[in-house]
Design an enzyme around this catalytic site. Structure first.
Site, short mmCIF file in Angstrom:
data_model
loop_
_atom_site.label_atom_id
_atom_site.label_comp_id
_atom_site.label_asym_id
_atom_site.label_seq_id
_atom_site.Cartn_x
_atom_site.Cartn_y
_atom_site.Cartn_z
N HIS A 169 0.80 -1.22 0.00
CA HIS A 169 0.00 0.00 0.00
C HIS A 169 0.84 1.27 0.00
CE1 HIS A 169 -3.35 2.58 -0.16
NE2 HIS A 169 -2.66 3.32 0.68
N ARG A 218 -10.95 -10.91 -11.83
CA ARG A 218 -9.75 -10.35 -12.44
C ARG A 218 -8.76 -11.48 -12.70
NH1 ARG A 218 -6.15 -7.41 -7.61
NH2 ARG A 218 -4.72 -7.03 -9.34
N ARG A 219 -7.81 -11.23 -13.55
CA ARG A 219 -6.70 -12.16 -13.80
C ARG A 219 -7.16 -13.56 -14.18
NH1 ARG A 219 -3.22 -10.60 -8.39
NH2 ARG A 219 -1.92 -9.02 -9.33
N HIS A 272 -9.91 0.22 -11.04
CA HIS A 272 -9.41 1.19 -10.05
C HIS A 272 -7.95 1.54 -10.30
CE1 HIS A 272 -8.28 2.94 -6.18
NE2 HIS A 272 -7.43 1.95 -5.96
N PHE A 273 -7.12 0.52 -10.48
CA PHE A 273 -5.71 0.91 -10.49
C PHE A 273 -5.23 1.45 -11.82
CE2 PHE A 273 -4.81 -3.82 -10.80
CZ PHE A 273 -4.11 -3.82 -11.98
N HIS A 274 -6.02 1.26 -12.89
CA HIS A 274 -5.60 1.94 -14.12
C HIS A 274 -5.96 3.42 -14.08
CE1 HIS A 274 -4.75 -2.08 -15.63
NE2 HIS A 274 -3.93 -1.46 -16.45
N TYR A 325 1.42 4.98 -2.66
CA TYR A 325 1.67 6.41 -2.37
C TYR A 325 3.05 6.83 -2.83
CZ TYR A 325 -2.77 6.36 -0.03
OH TYR A 325 -4.11 6.25 0.21
FE1 HAS Z 1 -5.93 1.81 -4.39
C1 HAS Z 1 -6.21 -1.62 -4.70
C2 HAS Z 1 -7.94 1.76 -1.64
C3 HAS Z 1 -5.53 5.22 -4.00
C4 HAS Z 1 -3.30 1.74 -6.58
N1 HAS Z 1 -4.96 0.33 -5.45
C5 HAS Z 1 -5.27 -1.00 -5.48
C6 HAS Z 1 -4.40 -1.67 -6.40
C7 HAS Z 1 -3.55 -0.71 -6.90
C8 HAS Z 1 -3.93 0.54 -6.30
C9 HAS Z 1 -2.41 -0.94 -7.88
O1 HAS Z 1 -9.00 -0.31 0.32
C10 HAS Z 1 -4.45 -3.15 -6.77
C11 HAS Z 1 -3.53 -3.99 -5.97
C12 HAS Z 1 -3.60 -5.42 -6.45
O2 HAS Z 1 -3.05 -5.71 -7.53
O3 HAS Z 1 -4.22 -6.25 -5.77
N2 HAS Z 1 -6.66 3.22 -3.10
C13 HAS Z 1 -7.49 3.00 -2.08
C14 HAS Z 1 -7.85 4.26 -1.43
C15 HAS Z 1 -7.17 5.24 -2.11
C16 HAS Z 1 -6.41 4.57 -3.14
C17 HAS Z 1 -8.75 4.46 -0.28
N3 HAS Z 1 -4.69 3.21 -5.15
C18 HAS Z 1 -4.67 4.55 -4.83
C19 HAS Z 1 -3.59 5.19 -5.52
C20 HAS Z 1 -2.95 4.19 -6.24
C21 HAS Z 1 -3.66 2.98 -6.00
C22 HAS Z 1 -3.26 6.66 -5.40
C23 HAS Z 1 -1.77 4.26 -7.13
C24 HAS Z 1 -1.09 5.31 -7.47
N4 HAS Z 1 -6.90 0.36 -3.40
C25 HAS Z 1 -7.63 0.53 -2.25
C26 HAS Z 1 -8.05 -0.77 -1.74
C27 HAS Z 1 -7.56 -1.73 -2.61
C28 HAS Z 1 -6.85 -1.00 -3.63
C29 HAS Z 1 -8.84 -1.07 -0.54
C30 HAS Z 1 -7.74 -3.26 -2.52
C31 HAS Z 1 -8.87 -3.73 -3.33
C32 HAS Z 1 -8.98 -5.24 -3.29
O4 HAS Z 1 -9.92 -5.74 -2.70
O5 HAS Z 1 -8.09 -5.93 -3.83
C33 HAS Z 1 -7.17 6.72 -1.75
O6 HAS Z 1 -5.87 7.12 -1.42
C34 HAS Z 1 -7.73 7.59 -2.82
C35 HAS Z 1 -7.84 9.03 -2.39
C36 HAS Z 1 -8.06 9.91 -3.58
C37 HAS Z 1 -9.06 10.74 -3.75
C38 HAS Z 1 -9.16 11.56 -5.01
C39 HAS Z 1 -8.62 12.97 -4.86
C40 HAS Z 1 -8.63 13.65 -6.17
C41 HAS Z 1 -7.66 14.46 -6.64
C42 HAS Z 1 -7.82 15.04 -8.01
C43 HAS Z 1 -8.40 16.40 -7.96
C44 HAS Z 1 -8.93 16.78 -9.25
C45 HAS Z 1 -9.01 18.02 -9.68
C46 HAS Z 1 -9.57 18.22 -11.01
C47 HAS Z 1 -8.53 19.15 -8.88
C48 HAS Z 1 -10.12 10.91 -2.73
C49 HAS Z 1 -6.45 14.81 -5.85
C50 HAS Z 1 -9.09 19.49 -11.63
C51 HAS Z 1 -9.40 19.47 -13.06
C52 HAS Z 1 -9.83 20.52 -13.74
C53 HAS Z 1 -10.14 20.35 -15.16
C54 HAS Z 1 -10.05 21.84 -13.14
CU CU Z 2 -3.90 -0.01 -0.76
#
Ligand code: HAS
Ligand code: CU
Length: 560
Positions: free
Chosen positions: A235, A449-450, A386-388, A239
């Site tokens: 995890h 998946r997979r 999600h992860f893409h 980050y």
């Molecule tokens: Fe995740 C699974 C929970 C963020 C990557 N995640 C994965 C896997 C990957 C991954 C690779 O709780 C698969 C692993 C595998 O192969 O088994 N993830 C989260 C949560 C967040 C999160 C709570 N993940 C990420 C990030 C990753 C990433 C970042 C890579 C870089 N994830 C999970 C969980 C799993 C999981 C479980 C396991 C699932 C399972 O059952 O296997 C949070 O950190 C996300 C917080 C982000 C936000 C969005 C904020 C938005 C922003 C953009 C602002 C946009 C603006 C637009 C300003 C709340 C900062 C402006 C545009 C204009 C045009 C003005």
């Molecule tokens: Cu995670």
């Protein structure tokens, strides 16, 4: 920016020629970018094959064996190699701006070549069908020892990078205790410190479990312990990927968009919070695993919700900075400023497209992390959806934008094939939308998946899934086209003869200029200690529980 005069001394090139240390740092940055781009290009080719497989298209040579080789190669080369080498490149670039040159040129070049060797060893094992264990290398699937040893070398080498970054930060802080380092340096240091903490998990898994077991020194392995150690690392790894993207969004994007960073101090807080909170959350990948008590899983869920906070602050701060830029450029009304942003600047458009996709990806992450909802989405296509959007878009697309910005400045060459670089981010956004949304939907419908067999062993739902998997395959092809545009443009920019002197990398100015005093968020060393304590709280008891369970080891399996 805190620039202090330090003797830069003599360093050596890769072939041992004496060279100015600043120049050596610049070359090391570019060398890391080269590896990242090559890994990306190879991994991209694998990806098309997989997308087609999902849609059950008959490709020449398509087989389960090839499919799992390809999924492993794609995952390792994209998620582990492309990311890590780009992150190291960005770190070196920041150090060069901040200090003039890296601290330990010789050790850093040795580490670089060691990392390249590690990558080659691992890639050999994968491409020769000796390591189809996927990038999370889940035992009891067993790979050739070379796979594990190669990756361990990469991790150890990257720790030299992390140590050098932290030592640079330490030196700068001591040289001028009353002034903080630049936000870019602060962010890079927080990430390096995070890396030094979380790699302990994967190192323990490699050294005490996977390597001895793959060498035949021990007959069996405890998969639960291995998974726990992996996700201790896995995890924070996500980050480690996203923080460099945030670094670009905070320290480069506002300036390139024509404005100011809304708040430097909020940025510092965000990166420090990631250092503190990224690790004690690994069980959100293990909700469905036996052997870990529900209470600890819930504790990790709470921590996961807390760690979403700095991302929400980032959404706010970055949006505010963009609004400032848009209004300076003449944007009016509630949303009029969005259109006036320089969408033709590849760094800006990459970052904006990355962020838009991350809005969906981050929201999905919160669903994953909800203990109960996870049982609906775990191990389904939802997860690759999600992860893409997260690592595959928020991180990867921002990295590409950052390279469009960095490489020309580092090499003194204008960006080549600029129109390709200009359309590329939009193609990526379009392709990833087509790719990821169907994956989310089919995931909710239960698509695992997979899984290679696109008939899903005659499952009645297969018919229902097939239209959506075809759309996601089409999305994959669009992403592939986008990737080609990136490789052509950046490849040519890397190869072209320099036409001028390298230019400095300039960071965004904060809106408020009185933010240049040291606050508690700058004291990363103390926060690192807090991070270690939180890790102990989150992992000591569950790990001791695992050791007290009746443990049945498993022999290795090589199904493909
Ligand atoms: Fe995740 C699974 C929970 C963020 C990557 N995640 C994965 C896997 C990957 C991954 C690779 O709780 C698969 C692993 C595998 O192969 O088994 N993830 C989260 C949560 C967040 C999160 C709570 N993940 C990420 C990030 C990753 C990433 C970042 C890579 C870089 N994830 C999970 C969980 C799993 C999981 C479980 C396991 C699932 C399972 O059952 O296997 C949070 O950190 C996300 C917080 C982000 C936000 C969005 C904020 C938005 C922003 C953009 C602002 C946009 C603006 C637009 C300003 C709340 C900062 C402006 C545009 C204009 C045009 C003005
Ligand atoms: Cu995670």
């Amino acid at each position: 920016m805190t620039t202090i005069d330090l003797p830069v001394g003599t360093a050596y090139t890769a072939v041992g020629a004496p060279i100015n240390a600043a120049e050596s740092t610049r070359r090391l940055t570019i060398a890391n970018i080269w590896v990242a781009v090559i890994a990306f290009a190879v991994a991209t080719a694998m990806a098309v094959m997989q997308a087609m497989s999902r849609a059950n298209l008959a490709l020449p040579g398509r087989s389960a064996r090839m499919y799992y080789l390809s999924v492993t190669a794609h995952g390792v080369l994209m998620a582990l190699v492309f990311t890590t080498f780009f992150i190291m490149a960005l770190g070196w670039a920041v150090v060069r701006e901040e200090r003039g040159a890296m601290k330990w040129p010789r050790a850093s070049w040795i580490a670089f070549w060691a990392a390249v060797t590690g990558v080659l060893i691992t890639t050999w094992a994968i491409l020769t069908h000796r390591a189809s264990v996927l990038y999370t290398f889940y035992p009891p699937m067993q790979a050739h020892p070379a796979f594990y040893i190669g990756l361990t070398i990469v991790v150890v080498a990257s720790l030299e990078w992390a140590a050098s970054i932290v030592a640079t930060w330490w030196e700068l802080r001591r040289a001028s205790p009353a002034r903080p380092v630049s936000l870019a340096m602060h962010a890079t240091t927080a990430n390096a410190m995070l890396w030094m903490l979380c790699t302990l998990g994967v190192a323990a898994e490699m050294v005490f479990q996977l390597i001895p077991w793959s060498l035949g020194l021990v007959k069996t392995i405890d998969p639960l312990l291995a998974r726990t150690l992996f996700w201790f690392f896995g995890h924070p790894l996500v980050y480690f990927w996203i923080l460099p993207a945030y670094t670009i969004w905070y320290t480069v994007l506002p300036r390139e968009a024509g404005g100011y960073l809304f708040s430097d101090r909020l940025g510092r807080m965000v990166f420090t919070l990631f250092l503190v909170l990224s690790t004690p959350v690994g069980f959100h990948h293990q909700f469905q695993d036996p052997g870990i008590s529900a209470g600890w899983k819930l504790f990790h869920t709470f921590n996961t919700m807390v760690i979403s906070f700095p991302s929400l602050v980032t959404a706010f701060t970055v949006c505010a900075s963009l609004e400032i830029a848009g209004r300076i450029r003449g944007g009016k009304g509630l949303f009029g400023w969005i259109g006036t942003l320089p969408w033709g600047n590849p760094l800006v458009s990459s970052s904006l497209c990355a962020m838009l996709l991350f809005l969906i990806g981050g929201f999905g992450g919160s669903i994953n992390a909800a203990y109960a909802l996870n049982s609906v989405v775990h191990n389904t296509a939802w997860v690759q959806g999600h992860f893409h959007l997260t690592v595959g878009s928020a991180a990867a697309l921002t990295y590409m934008g950052a390279m469009y910005w960095m490489v020309p400045r580092l090499r003194g060459v204008p960006l080549q094939y600029r129109p390709l670089a200009q359309v590329q981010p939009f193609l990526w956004m379009l392709g990833m939308t087509f790719f990821s949304l169907p994956n989310h939907i089919t995931g909710l419908m239960g698509l695992p998946r997979r899984v290679y067999d696109a008939t899903y062993a005659g499952a009645p739902q297969a018919q229902m899934w097939s239209e959506l998997t075809a759309i996601s395959a089409a999305g994959g092809i669009i992403v592939f086209t986008s990737a080609l545009c990136f490789v052509l443009s950046i490849g040519k920019t890397l190869l072209r003869e320099p036409q001028g002197e390298p230019a400095p990398l300039l960071w965004a100015e904060p809106l408020e200029t009185d933010e240049s005093r040291v606050t508690m968020w700058d004291r990363l060393g103390r926060w690192w200690v807090v991070a270690v304590l939180l890790v102990l709280i989150a992992y000591a008891l569950p790990l001791s529980d695992i050791f007290h369970l009746t443990r049945f080891g498993s022999p290795g399996f090589k199904p493909f």
